[in-house]
Design a protein around this motif. Structure first.
Motif, mmCIF file in Angstrom:
data_model
loop_
_atom_site.group_PDB
_atom_site.id
_atom_site.type_symbol
_atom_site.label_atom_id
_atom_site.label_comp_id
_atom_site.label_asym_id
_atom_site.label_seq_id
_atom_site.Cartn_x
_atom_site.Cartn_y
_atom_site.Cartn_z
ATOM 1 N N ILE A 121 -5.133 -59.253 64.794
ATOM 2 C CA ILE A 121 -4.702 -57.866 64.934
ATOM 3 C C ILE A 121 -4.749 -57.457 66.406
ATOM 4 O O ILE A 121 -3.869 -56.742 66.896
ATOM 5 C CB ILE A 121 -5.584 -56.920 64.088
ATOM 6 N N GLY A 122 -5.761 -57.917 67.121
ATOM 7 C CA GLY A 122 -5.866 -57.585 68.544
ATOM 8 C C GLY A 122 -4.702 -58.136 69.343
ATOM 9 O O GLY A 122 -4.061 -57.415 70.109
ATOM 10 N N VAL A 123 -4.408 -59.426 69.156
ATOM 11 C CA VAL A 123 -3.294 -60.055 69.880
ATOM 12 C C VAL A 123 -1.959 -59.448 69.462
ATOM 13 O O VAL A 123 -1.115 -59.092 70.299
ATOM 14 C CB VAL A 123 -3.280 -61.575 69.641
ATOM 15 N N GLY A 124 -1.754 -59.307 68.142
ATOM 16 C CA GLY A 124 -0.502 -58.739 67.655
ATOM 17 C C GLY A 124 -0.309 -57.309 68.108
ATOM 18 O O GLY A 124 0.789 -56.927 68.546
ATOM 19 N N GLY A 125 -1.376 -56.497 68.032
ATOM 20 C CA GLY A 125 -1.272 -55.099 68.448
ATOM 21 C C GLY A 125 -0.956 -54.953 69.921
ATOM 22 O O GLY A 125 -0.109 -54.145 70.319
ATOM 23 N N VAL B 159 7.176 -45.878 86.865
ATOM 24 C CA VAL B 159 6.778 -44.472 86.745
ATOM 25 C C VAL B 159 7.010 -43.990 85.319
ATOM 26 O O VAL B 159 6.160 -43.301 84.716
ATOM 27 C CB VAL B 159 7.564 -43.603 87.747
ATOM 28 N N ILE B 160 8.154 -44.356 84.751
ATOM 29 C CA ILE B 160 8.469 -43.944 83.380
ATOM 30 C C ILE B 160 7.458 -44.554 82.401
ATOM 31 O O ILE B 160 6.983 -43.876 81.481
ATOM 32 C CB ILE B 160 9.902 -44.365 83.004
ATOM 33 N N ALA B 161 7.124 -45.834 82.608
ATOM 34 C CA ALA B 161 6.157 -46.495 81.733
ATOM 35 C C ALA B 161 4.794 -45.799 81.784
ATOM 36 O O ALA B 161 4.118 -45.646 80.756
ATOM 37 C CB ALA B 161 6.018 -47.964 82.124
ATOM 38 N N LEU B 162 4.388 -45.364 82.971
ATOM 39 C CA LEU B 162 3.118 -44.643 83.107
ATOM 40 C C LEU B 162 3.171 -43.292 82.390
ATOM 41 O O LEU B 162 2.186 -42.866 81.780
ATOM 42 C CB LEU B 162 2.788 -44.444 84.595
ATOM 43 N N ILE B 163 4.316 -42.617 82.465
ATOM 44 C CA ILE B 163 4.476 -41.337 81.764
ATOM 45 C C ILE B 163 4.371 -41.542 80.257
ATOM 46 O O ILE B 163 3.696 -40.787 79.544
ATOM 47 C CB ILE B 163 5.832 -40.689 82.128
ATOM 48 N N VAL B 164 5.048 -42.587 79.750
ATOM 49 C CA VAL B 164 4.976 -42.899 78.322
ATOM 50 C C VAL B 164 3.533 -43.195 77.916
ATOM 51 O O VAL B 164 3.045 -42.703 76.886
ATOM 52 C CB VAL B 164 5.886 -44.100 77.982
ATOM 53 N N GLY B 165 2.835 -43.978 78.737
ATOM 54 C CA GLY B 165 1.438 -44.284 78.449
ATOM 55 C C GLY B 165 0.566 -43.039 78.415
ATOM 56 O O GLY B 165 -0.318 -42.912 77.557
ATOM 57 N N ALA B 166 0.834 -42.117 79.333
ATOM 58 C CA ALA B 166 0.062 -40.867 79.371
ATOM 59 C C ALA B 166 0.291 -40.042 78.101
ATOM 60 O O ALA B 166 -0.649 -39.445 77.552
ATOM 61 C CB ALA B 166 0.446 -40.060 80.606
ATOM 62 N N ILE B 167 1.538 -39.998 77.629
ATOM 63 C CA ILE B 167 1.845 -39.272 76.389
ATOM 64 C C ILE B 167 1.088 -39.878 75.221
ATOM 65 O O ILE B 167 0.488 -39.164 74.393
ATOM 66 C CB ILE B 167 3.370 -39.290 76.119
ATOM 67 N N LEU C 44 2.777 -45.546 69.143
ATOM 68 C CA LEU C 44 1.647 -44.717 68.745
ATOM 69 C C LEU C 44 0.945 -45.290 67.513
ATOM 70 O O LEU C 44 -0.289 -45.292 67.427
ATOM 71 C CB LEU C 44 2.124 -43.291 68.461
ATOM 72 N N ALA C 45 1.735 -45.804 66.575
ATOM 73 C CA ALA C 45 1.154 -46.333 65.336
ATOM 74 C C ALA C 45 0.415 -47.644 65.572
ATOM 75 O O ALA C 45 -0.601 -47.918 64.910
ATOM 76 C CB ALA C 45 2.248 -46.534 64.289
ATOM 77 N N GLY C 46 0.896 -48.461 66.508
ATOM 78 C CA GLY C 46 0.262 -49.748 66.771
ATOM 79 C C GLY C 46 -1.202 -49.640 67.168
ATOM 80 O O GLY C 46 -2.065 -50.288 66.554
ATOM 81 N N PRO C 47 -1.536 -48.842 68.186
ATOM 82 C CA PRO C 47 -2.944 -48.677 68.551
ATOM 83 C C PRO C 47 -3.791 -48.093 67.423
ATOM 84 O O PRO C 47 -4.955 -48.473 67.252
ATOM 85 C CB PRO C 47 -2.881 -47.707 69.743
ATOM 86 N N LEU C 48 -3.211 -47.167 66.655
ATOM 87 C CA LEU C 48 -3.945 -46.605 65.519
ATOM 88 C C LEU C 48 -4.260 -47.690 64.493
ATOM 89 O O LEU C 48 -5.385 -47.787 63.995
ATOM 90 C CB LEU C 48 -3.124 -45.494 64.848
ATOM 91 N N GLY C 49 -3.239 -48.510 64.166
ATOM 92 C CA GLY C 49 -3.446 -49.587 63.198
ATOM 93 C C GLY C 49 -4.494 -50.570 63.659
ATOM 94 O O GLY C 49 -5.366 -50.991 62.883
ATOM 95 N N VAL D 262 -7.251 -46.958 72.998
ATOM 96 C CA VAL D 262 -6.927 -46.818 74.422
ATOM 97 C C VAL D 262 -6.674 -48.188 75.047
ATOM 98 O O VAL D 262 -5.739 -48.352 75.845
ATOM 99 C CB VAL D 262 -8.062 -46.081 75.164
ATOM 100 N N ALA D 263 -7.485 -49.181 74.682
ATOM 101 C CA ALA D 263 -7.317 -50.525 75.237
ATOM 102 C C ALA D 263 -5.945 -51.092 74.886
ATOM 103 O O ALA D 263 -5.269 -51.694 75.738
ATOM 104 C CB ALA D 263 -8.420 -51.446 74.716
ATOM 105 N N VAL D 264 -5.512 -50.893 73.645
ATOM 106 C CA VAL D 264 -4.196 -51.392 73.222
ATOM 107 C C VAL D 264 -3.084 -50.699 74.001
ATOM 108 O O VAL D 264 -2.130 -51.340 74.463
ATOM 109 C CB VAL D 264 -4.009 -51.201 71.705
ATOM 110 N N VAL D 265 -3.204 -49.373 74.171
ATOM 111 C CA VAL D 265 -2.198 -48.623 74.934
ATOM 112 C C VAL D 265 -2.138 -49.118 76.379
ATOM 113 O O VAL D 265 -1.050 -49.351 76.930
ATOM 114 C CB VAL D 265 -2.491 -47.107 74.919
ATOM 115 N N LEU D 266 -3.298 -49.275 77.005
ATOM 116 C CA LEU D 266 -3.343 -49.699 78.411
ATOM 117 C C LEU D 266 -2.760 -51.097 78.595
ATOM 118 O O LEU D 266 -2.065 -51.360 79.587
ATOM 119 C CB LEU D 266 -4.776 -49.646 78.924
#
Length: 418
Positions: free
Chosen positions: A107-111, A136-144, A308-313, A338-342
């Motif tokens: 799950i960690g690798v897949g996520g 810059v866009i990728a950082l904005i998406v990550g912040a959201i 958004l669903a991936g890190p939650l899962g 947060v780790a998955v998002v980063l």
């Protein structure tokens, strides 16, 4: 406590109140599997094979409904997540340890892999119309994503993702209306299954982008966030089943709409596609300047919901299997999400090939799916806390069919790797 008496709701769910809404968790599951990978796969499939593989989309939706119903039923009737119940059901210490290592690693690798692809896909959609550097866009998406996840509020996440799923449905279904594809050919593709020459890997990809292992863990926890304090568990179960069937069917309709649009434009003109962006180009004669915006809204919605669903899962699965709290506000839960998002943001910003990332994720998904399906079926038959809501003959037969199919696909995938 009798086997037929479900435990009381967990304390962290008591303050949520019983929800009157009949939809919610299922829409988040649909939002999870409708990502850039699904949009791209459906686009390429329609462009290369027309409607020949529409049956694979329908099968994958039916399989998802079957597996997610089990997950939702387990969550509602036990008040616990799949990971927690698996810890209780596997008694042998060696089997339990192997199960925990396997699930956490996979799950960690897949996520993380999907997070990279989803973040990249979302950023690409914005870059298509917004003149900003891609990092810059990728950082904005990550912040959201971090803002929504760190809010710790299921209601906020549910509302945002519901709006995005509705946006996807409206965009792609209206596009089908404009394109007016051959619906007769589409229905033949649904009811007369065929696999054209060279299309087997595409068939596996279509199924693999829809039936996602971490969603099985995600759903069991989401139903508790939605209906955890409802004293009438049978009522909650009915709501969960309606939500599951309707919401995942909407997700399937979106996938079919993308495939139909591609088949009705690219395929009929003999134009191949390498990405979802190719669809935007092909729609220009029909939609004019609006084609770019149709593409952007659809792909952005797909990317953000899936990202958004991936890190939650991953957070629900790993927290549950390790015996940690699955409350969205707990520190460990947030740390995993947060780790998955980063990781996803790093993959997007550093320019790692997103196609390779998605291929790795789909490979991990295909190999993990039979294992998770087997664990789910075993748990749904053995978990004492389910009482009379353990799997019956029909559920086991349907689940067994799905198990045989996904196992066959995994074996084929392993054979191609060797």
């Amino acid at each position: 406590m009798s086997d037929h008496t479900p435990p009381a709701p967990r304390p962290e769910n008591l303050n949520k109140g019983a929800s009157r809404s009949w939809l919610g968790p299922g829409l988040l599951i649909s939002a999870s599997f409708i990502g850039p990978g699904t949009i791209t796969t459906a686009t390429v499939t329609g462009a290369d094979y027309g409607f020949a593989l529409t049956w694979a989309v329908v099968f994958s939706i039916i399989a998802t409904i079957i597996l997610q119903e089990m997950s939702a039923r387990l969550g509602v009737m036990t008040g616990k997540g799949l990971g927690e119940i698996m810890r209780e059901t596997f008694d042998h210490p060696v089997a339990k340890t192997l199960m925990i290592i396997l699930i956490v690693a996979a799950i960690g690798v897949g996520g993380a892999s999907y997070a990279g692809g989803d973040t990249t896909g979302t950023s690409l959609a914005i870059e298509h119309v917004l003149p900003l550097p891609f990092p810059v866009i990728a950082l904005i998406v990550g912040a959201i994503l971090l803002f929504l996840l760190l809010s710790g509020s299921y209601k906020i996440v549910e509302r945002v993702m519901t709006v995005l799923v509705i946006a996807m449905a409206v965009v792609f279904i209206l596009t089908v209306v404009v394109v007016q594809p051959d619906f007769g050919a589409m229905f033949r593709g649904i009811f007369v299954p065929t696999i054209p020459a060279g299309a087997l890997l595409t068939t596996i990809a279509l199924i693999g982008t829809t039936v996602v292992p971490y969603n099985v863990f995600l759903h069991a926890s989401l139903v508790q966030e939605k209906w955890g304090a409802d004293p009438e568990r049978e009522t909650s179960l009915r709501k969960a089943k309606v939500d599951n069937t309707v919401s995942i069917s909407i997700g399937g309709l979106i996938t079919l709409a993308v495939l139909a649009t591609s088949a009705g434009t690219l395929f009929v003109h003999g134009v191949s596609a390498e990405s979802a962006a190719d669809m935007a180009v092909q729609l220009e004669p029909l939609l004019g300047p609006a084609a770019d915006w149709v593409f952007v809204i659809g792909l952005f919605s797909a990317g953000l919901t899936s990202a958004l669903a991936g890190p939650l899962g991953a957070a629900y699965a790993i927290s549950g299997i390790l015996g940690w709290s699955t409350d969205m506000k707990s520190k460990r839960f947030r740390a995993i999400a947060v780790a998955v998002v980063l990781i996803g943001v790093v993959i997007a910003v550093t320019g790692v090939n997103p196609i390779q990332v998605i291929i790795v994720a789909q490979a991990a998904n295909g190999l993990l799916l039979p294992i998770v399906t087997g664990f789910l079926l075993y748990t749904m038959n053995k978990a004492k806390s389910l009482g009379s809501h353990r799997n019956g003959v029909v559920a086991n037969v349907l689940g067994g069919i799905v198990m045989v199919v996904v196992t066959g696909l995994a074996i084929y995938q392993l054979a191609t790797l060797v």
